[in-house]
Enzyme design. Structure first.
Site, PDB file in Angstrom:
ATOM      1  CG  ASP A 196      -7.319  -7.340   6.836  1.00  0.00           C
ATOM      2  OD1 ASP A 196      -6.153  -7.196   7.788  1.00  0.00           O
ATOM      3  OD2 ASP A 196      -7.493  -6.511   5.974  1.00  0.00           O
ATOM      4  CB  CYS A 214       0.853  -6.237  14.205  1.00  0.00           C
ATOM      5  SG  CYS A 214       2.084  -5.241  13.671  1.00  0.00           S
ATOM      6  CE1 TYR A 257       1.000  -6.733  -2.997  1.00  0.00           C
ATOM      7  CE2 TYR A 257       0.009  -4.849  -1.775  1.00  0.00           C
ATOM      8  CZ  TYR A 257       0.584  -6.239  -1.682  1.00  0.00           C
ATOM      9  OH  TYR A 257       0.670  -6.945  -0.674  1.00  0.00           O
ATOM     10  NE  ARG A 305      -2.200  -1.355   3.484  1.00  0.00           N
ATOM     11  CZ  ARG A 305      -1.618  -0.791   4.535  1.00  0.00           C
ATOM     12  NH1 ARG A 305      -1.891   0.732   4.202  1.00  0.00           N
ATOM     13  NH2 ARG A 305      -0.879  -0.910   5.470  1.00  0.00           N
ATOM     14  CE  LYS A 332      -6.959  -3.697   5.627  1.00  0.00           C
ATOM     15  NZ  LYS A 332      -5.577  -4.321   5.302  1.00  0.00           N
ATOM     16  CG  HIS A 361      -6.841  -3.033  10.087  1.00  0.00           C
ATOM     17  ND1 HIS A 361      -5.624  -2.687  10.384  1.00  0.00           N
ATOM     18  CD2 HIS A 361      -6.651  -4.135   9.314  1.00  0.00           C
ATOM     19  CE1 HIS A 361      -4.657  -3.335   9.418  1.00  0.00           C
ATOM     20  NE2 HIS A 361      -5.525  -4.058   8.725  1.00  0.00           N
ATOM     21  CB  SER A 393      -0.435  -3.485   7.941  1.00  0.00           C
ATOM     22  OG  SER A 393      -1.779  -2.876   7.707  1.00  0.00           O
ATOM     23  NE  ARG A 398      -0.036  -8.641   2.403  1.00  0.00           N
ATOM     24  CZ  ARG A 398      -0.389  -8.333   3.650  1.00  0.00           C
ATOM     25  NH1 ARG A 398      -1.661  -8.784   3.963  1.00  0.00           N
ATOM     26  NH2 ARG A 398       0.059  -7.256   4.388  1.00  0.00           N
TER      27      ARG A 398
HETATM   28  P1  GTP Z   1      -2.298  -7.896   7.395  1.00  0.00           P
HETATM   29  O1  GTP Z   1      -2.766  -8.880   6.511  1.00  0.00           O
HETATM   30  O2  GTP Z   1      -1.168  -6.869   6.791  1.00  0.00           O
HETATM   31  O3  GTP Z   1      -3.402  -7.033   8.111  1.00  0.00           O
HETATM   32  O4  GTP Z   1      -1.294  -8.508   8.627  1.00  0.00           O
HETATM   33  P2  GTP Z   1      -1.927  -9.315   9.813  1.00  0.00           P
HETATM   34  O5  GTP Z   1      -2.029  -8.366  11.099  1.00  0.00           O
HETATM   35  O6  GTP Z   1      -2.838 -10.227   9.441  1.00  0.00           O
HETATM   36  O7  GTP Z   1      -0.402 -10.231  10.392  1.00  0.00           O
HETATM   37  P3  GTP Z   1      -0.085 -11.764  10.103  1.00  0.00           P
HETATM   38  O8  GTP Z   1      -0.836 -12.574  11.062  1.00  0.00           O
HETATM   39  O9  GTP Z   1      -0.065 -12.205   8.946  1.00  0.00           O
HETATM   40  O10 GTP Z   1       1.323 -11.729  10.565  1.00  0.00           O
HETATM   41  C1  GTP Z   1       2.389 -11.071   9.974  1.00  0.00           C
HETATM   42  C2  GTP Z   1       3.845 -11.439  10.674  1.00  0.00           C
HETATM   43  O11 GTP Z   1       3.824 -11.279  11.910  1.00  0.00           O
HETATM   44  C3  GTP Z   1       4.195 -12.916  10.172  1.00  0.00           C
HETATM   45  O12 GTP Z   1       5.527 -12.893   9.621  1.00  0.00           O
HETATM   46  C4  GTP Z   1       4.012 -13.639  11.316  1.00  0.00           C
HETATM   47  O13 GTP Z   1       4.777 -14.610  11.318  1.00  0.00           O
HETATM   48  C5  GTP Z   1       4.348 -12.611  12.457  1.00  0.00           C
HETATM   49  N1  GTP Z   1       3.707 -13.376  13.776  1.00  0.00           N
HETATM   50  C6  GTP Z   1       2.185 -13.286  13.987  1.00  0.00           C
HETATM   51  N2  GTP Z   1       1.766 -13.646  15.051  1.00  0.00           N
HETATM   52  C7  GTP Z   1       3.125 -13.853  15.706  1.00  0.00           C
HETATM   53  C8  GTP Z   1       3.381 -13.790  17.077  1.00  0.00           C
HETATM   54  O14 GTP Z   1       2.632 -14.064  18.084  1.00  0.00           O
HETATM   55  N3  GTP Z   1       4.793 -13.759  17.629  1.00  0.00           N
HETATM   56  C9  GTP Z   1       5.672 -13.413  16.723  1.00  0.00           C
HETATM   57  N4  GTP Z   1       6.779 -13.135  17.120  1.00  0.00           N
HETATM   58  N5  GTP Z   1       5.396 -13.277  15.400  1.00  0.00           N
HETATM   59  C10 GTP Z   1       4.174 -13.064  15.085  1.00  0.00           C
HETATM   60  C1  SPV Z   2      -2.828  -4.492   5.362  1.00  0.00           C
HETATM   61  O1  SPV Z   2      -1.953  -3.710   4.892  1.00  0.00           O
HETATM   62  O2  SPV Z   2      -3.102  -4.179   6.451  1.00  0.00           O
HETATM   63  C2  SPV Z   2      -3.287  -5.637   4.515  1.00  0.00           C
HETATM   64  C3  SPV Z   2      -2.957  -5.840   3.036  1.00  0.00           C
HETATM   65  O3  SPV Z   2      -4.418  -6.458   5.001  1.00  0.00           O
HETATM   66  S1  SPV Z   2      -3.718  -4.843   2.060  1.00  0.00           S
HETATM   67  O4  SPV Z   2      -4.929  -5.503   1.398  1.00  0.00           O
HETATM   68  O5  SPV Z   2      -2.663  -4.390   0.991  1.00  0.00           O
HETATM   69  O6  SPV Z   2      -4.091  -3.623   2.694  1.00  0.00           O
HETATM   70 MN    MN Z   3      -4.633  -5.842   7.172  1.00  0.00          MN
END
Ligand code: GTP
Ligand code: SPV
Ligand code: MN
Length: 583
Positions: free
Chosen positions: A277, A250, A197, A69, A206, A226, A248, A369
């Site tokens: 999400d 996290c 993208y 983004r 979003k 979110h 994002s 992704r």
């Molecule tokens: P968006 O799709 O961007 O909104 O991201 P998200 O909030 O869904 O994050 P996602 O669950 O994909 O995790 C993002 C990164 O954080 C990945 O590389 C995970 O491996 C890492 N991660 C997730 N949960 C944990 C945790 O409990 N501990 C640690 N150390 N890393 C984590």
């Molecule tokens: C984020 O960035 O929080 C996502 C991926 O979930 S996107 O759809 O690119 O916003």
């Molecule tokens: Mn997200």
């Protein structure tokens, strides 16, 4: 496909502007989508993966300048700058329309325009909202098919109504200097140009489900957030629902699909995924807060996903999935950093270059992704399609904080909880273009997604609490990312986060103990059965360093100052309380 005059007039205007060679309505049929997949394969836009190992799966690379983004090129064009607030880029609507029209002018010559009617939320649900996206990208059509409900059923549902979000996307030249992601909340309009993208172009996500929907939610008395939504089932078979907002990349997808540690699994604890999400939250007929996931798929971060961290996400990607910017193995399967097993000896990286483990660059982009249908997920909730949503017991805020925030703490009440959400901060990630790893304030994980002035947004949250009264969910804050002096994560995270979720649900039910601290209620203990973690580490994870917090308060004040008169009294009161508690 429709006789809706408003739709047809708008389409006509957009066609005149973009001048595509052809206009194709997407009816959502398998035949039409199969034909589009074939066409996109023939032009190289997508690559068919190994259909024995990954049936129905395809691969796509975006331009190297177009991998996340673009927050600095994202605009909220309300009539006045004040309505957009200091949290958004703003330009006057007339000026932006003119600028964008010039960019769109003739941009689809030699291309086809696809018309995608889509529903955010189950078609016909009182929670749901309809959009129509015009795009010149088959990749967008195929992603929207996974991420939303598309096609004839949606346009039939719309009927003659004028209540839909008008979305226009043109790839144009993928020129990063002329890339704009623009929202006109008053016109229910989203215009995107020069990107291909994810969040920049899947306009239901979003752009609509957060930026436009947050604006609608404020006017109509609901919340677009979110947030992941999960159901936590206890051994008695009772399911309690939690909604959690993390910025994002996290950990939302990971938490939403969590598999409990062995000892809890044996007792019968389970987690069910409703969403990973976005959550739309409304007050239900019984006065409680209910949530739906407006999406139909997961656009998840690939790197780090493996059979240990997130087996359910991995399983979701085994069929009918689109992979974007991951590594492409010679056998037509995919690879990313943090996948199970050793890296292959050879593959083609996300930029299309030959790659070996010695290359010294990642095979997959850090923000690569997968787009996977929610119905593929082994732990998808039985309530996923429930038009009424699920009742929320707890709201959880969290971020990446190397220091400062303890593993978990609870707000004293709703107003304090809103303050905790409003003071969220997190280290930036690869999900947005810009520097990675710098702490920035990200209220409710909505800094990049709130479609109006965040001062008003805080007030809206406080207002929702007044309406909910004693039926309001309890509010918590978590931090899985605390680092020790060697820079290592102190908390094991992933499945073990279940231990924290159990404390949260126990608190909601008045079962677990807590102690008061300057920042809120801290657990007296978290269950560490079978966990190799010392008491000292647990103590530190649950500690509050007053000096560090005082520094944070300084930063909070600076952040809040930009909202001026818009900052609600409730937030000011909580800030004063926190400062007094720390002294
Ligand atoms: P968006 O799709 O961007 O909104 O991201 P998200 O909030 O869904 O994050 P996602 O669950 O994909 O995790 C993002 C990164 O954080 C990945 O590389 C995970 O491996 C890492 N991660 C997730 N949960 C944990 C945790 O409990 N501990 C640690 N150390 N890393 C984590
Ligand atoms: C984020 O960035 O929080 C996502 C991926 O979930 S996107 O759809 O690119 O916003
Ligand atoms: Mn997200």
């Amino acid at each position: 496909m429709t006789t809706n005059k408003t739709v047809l007039a708008w389409l006509d205007e957009m066609v005149k502007l973009c001048q595509p060679d052809d206009v194709i309505w997407i009816d959502g049929s398998k035949e039409q989508l199969d034909a589009l997949r074939e066409e996109a394969c023939s032009t190289g836009e997508i690559i068919k993966l190994n259909q024995d190992k990954l049936p129905g799966c395809y691969y796509h690379r975006t331009a190297v300048n177009d991998v996340a983004r673009v927050e600095d090129r994202t605009f909220i064009c309300t009539p006045t700058k004040e309505e957009a607030g200091p949290n958004n880029n703003w330009m006057a609507p007339d000026e932006m329309y003119a600028k964008m029209r010039a960019l769109y002018n003739g941009s689809m010559k030699g291309r086809k325009m696809y018309v995608i009617p889509y529903s955010m939320g189950p078609v016909g649900s009182p929670f749901s909202k309809i959009g129509i996206e015009l795009t010149d990208s088959i990749y967008v059509v195929l992603n929207m098919d996974i991420m939303t409900r598309i096609g004839k059923a949606v346009i039939d549902q719309l009927g003659d109504s004028t209540d839909f979000v008008k979305c226009l996307h043109a790839k144009k030249d993928i020129d990063a200097e002329e890339r704009y992601i623009v929202h006109f909340p008053q016109d229910s309009t989203i215009w995107s140009v020069n990107s291909g993208y994810g969040g920049n172009v899947l306009l239901g996500k979003k752009c609509f489900a957060l930026r436009i929907a947050s604006y609608l939610g404020r006017n109509e008395g609901w919340l677009a957030e979110h947030m992941l939504i999960l159901g936590l089932e206890n051994p008695k078979g009772e399911v309690k629902y939690i909604a959690a907002a993390f910025p994002s990349a996290c950990g939302k997808t990971n938490l939403a699909m969590l598999i409990p540690p062995e000892y809890l699994k044996k007792q019968g604890y389970k987690v069910w995924t409703v969403g990973d999400d976005i959550a739309w939250l409304r007050i239900g007929p019984d006065g409680r807060l209910y949530a739906i996931n407006p999406e139909a798929g997961f656009f998840g971060v690939a790197p780090g996903t493996n059979s240990k961290t997130n087996p359910n996400a991995l399983a979701s990607t085994m069929k009918d999935t689109i992979f974007t910017n991951v590594g492409l193995k010679d056998d037509g399967t995919v690879y990313w950093e943090g996948m199970d097993g050793d890296a292959p000896d050879h593959l083609t990286d996300w930029k299309g270059n030959p790659w070996t483990p010695a290359s010294g660059v990642p095979a997959a982009h850090p923000n690569s992704r997968f787009t996977a249908p929610a119905k593929n997920c082994p732990c998808i909730s039985s309530e996923f399609e429930n038009s009424a949503g699920v009742p929320i017991s707890a709201i959880v805020f969290g971020g990446r904080r190397a220091k400062t925030a303890p593993l978990v703490y609870q707000a004293r009440d709703w107003q304090h909880g809103v303050f905790i959400g409003a003071t969220m901060a997190s280290e930036t990630t690869a999900a947005a273009i810009g520097e990675v790893g710098v702490v920035r304030r990200d209220p409710m994980a909505m800094k990049p997604f709130c479609g109006y002035n965040m001062g008003d947004y805080f007030a809206h949250w406080l207002e929702m609490g007044k309406k909910l009264g004693d039926k309001a969910p309890k509010i918590f804050h978590v931090n899985w990312f605390r680092l020790d002096s060697n820079g290592k994560f102190m908390w094991p995270g992933f499945g073990d986060n279940m231990r924290v979720l159990n404390w949260i649900i126990d608190r909601c039910e008045g079962k677990a103990d807590a102690v008061e601290s300057p920042i809120g209620y801290l657990p007296t203990s978290i269950d560490t059965t079978d966990l190799d973690i010392s008491e000292d580490v647990m103590k530190e994870l649950l500690s509050v360093d007053k000096a560090v917090w005082m520094e944070d308060v300084k930063d909070q004040k600076e952040f809040f100052a930009q909202f001026g008169d818009k900052l609600p009294q409730g937030i000011k009161d909580e800030l004063a309380k926190l400062e007094a508690n720390l002294k």
